[in-house]
Design an enzyme around this catalytic site. Sequence first.
Site, short mmCIF file in Angstrom:
data_model
loop_
_atom_site.label_atom_id
_atom_site.label_comp_id
_atom_site.label_asym_id
_atom_site.label_seq_id
_atom_site.Cartn_x
_atom_site.Cartn_y
_atom_site.Cartn_z
N HIS A 167 -18.32 19.53 44.76
CA HIS A 167 -19.38 18.50 44.70
C HIS A 167 -20.72 19.17 44.36
O HIS A 167 -21.18 20.04 45.09
CB HIS A 167 -19.45 17.75 46.03
CG HIS A 167 -18.21 16.91 46.26
ND1 HIS A 167 -17.90 16.34 47.46
CD2 HIS A 167 -17.21 16.57 45.41
CE1 HIS A 167 -16.76 15.67 47.34
NE2 HIS A 167 -16.32 15.80 46.11
N LYS A 222 -19.73 12.19 42.85
CA LYS A 222 -19.81 11.75 44.24
C LYS A 222 -20.82 12.57 45.05
O LYS A 222 -21.54 12.03 45.87
CB LYS A 222 -18.44 11.83 44.91
CG LYS A 222 -17.43 10.85 44.33
CD LYS A 222 -16.08 10.97 45.00
CE LYS A 222 -15.40 12.29 44.78
NZ LYS A 222 -15.01 12.56 43.39
#
Length: 421
Positions: free
Chosen positions: A40, A15
């Site tokens: 992330h 993501k």
Amino acid sequence: MNTILVGAQWGDEGKGKIIDVLTEEADIVVRSQGGNNAGHTVEIGKEKFILHLIPSGILRPGKKCVIANGVVVDPIALVKEIEGLEKRGIKLAGRLLISETAHLVLPYHRALDEARELRKGRDKIGTTKRGIGPAYGDKAARTGLRLIDLLQPKVFSAKLQARIAENNAILESLGGEQLSFPEVEKAYLEAARKLRPFIVNTVVWLHRQLETQKTLLFEGAQGTFLDIDFGTYPYVTSSNTTAGGSCTGSGIPPHRMDRVVGVMKAYTTRVGEGPLPTECPEVSDLLHGMGREFGATTGRARRCGWFDAVATRYARMVNGIDELAITNLDGLDSLKQILVCVAYDLRGKRLLYPPNDAEELLHCRPIYRKFQGWQMPTTDVRHFKKLPLAAQRYLTALAKLTGARLRIVSVGAQREQTFRT
Ligand code: IMP
């Protein structure tokens, strides 16, 4: 166009990278749930960034980032992340906004997370031990402390003292370590001084931005099957990781959301315990052998398996996914044959959606469709039509089985190794 980006599997779908790409089209990136359990990763040239609390959009100069009310914030971890980015030349002043109503993760949350996992033994959830579950537990029990409290030292200290006394008693019964009020108070008030300039009423701020036609991008953390309501309970995280969480976690109403993008890997991975129907040691060995699929937050080896279309079909349904981003296609480059789970067999019954009971899911046998591999590198490809035909067919089938349009393909960790279809 306001966009929600969600993970369509068990988290770690890539993501961070897709957010970084979509940030080009957005003005503001918003985190609305989870905490520093997230990791992330974005790679830009030779530089690698791993973000835990700050939205990945911070890596695009000029973009603004919001940590909204639905996030649980560990202020010590956040200060460390801010300082780490500042040292690398990323300017945050005026670009990062933190909600005053976001709940705090306190040291007793981490200690409880750890102690409860230890007590569970083989039945453990496999949490990141960042205190996420106990922090959301306090929020629901109305015993949580928020950033707004942290900004008022006297209020904060009084509440903290009472909470530490209560949690020390619980920790004692669980065999966990005791916490010292003066030490925690000092560390948190010090963090408050650093965070103060960033803390605002993000609900009002975000609505003002919408009035001036600014576009929002919601950066989902974790994935659909880690959602507290729709995931493989109890092997889940403690927030709503699905699209609806973006509304409650930010104060932006559902009708202002225009599009939901689902991110999924070209195969499946999971960290922590819980069912994973398509888990396959051969796929794990292949990917670990390539040096990939190790957790960005905890470094744990991820469990790997074939693509599970039963799961992504359900993810499309509960999130309202319009568009898909498929990542890590290159992970499968060497395979002669690739399997895709199209349905489950549960004691002779064919299921198109996962059962709600994690125990039942453990008994589901994947029904596979075979795909021909392409056996050539895809890492340098930048157009869908330039992909080997077998890879084109594979991606088209994943999108069709999931039920949404394929919009983005990623063939490597670098920002440039991404293209739109
Ligand atoms: P917690 O969120 O630390 O309570 O962990 C609960 C479950 O969610 C565990 O299985 C974790 O491994 C998983 N989890 C939490 N955050 C992430 C993430 O960012 N990526 C993948 N798995 C996660």
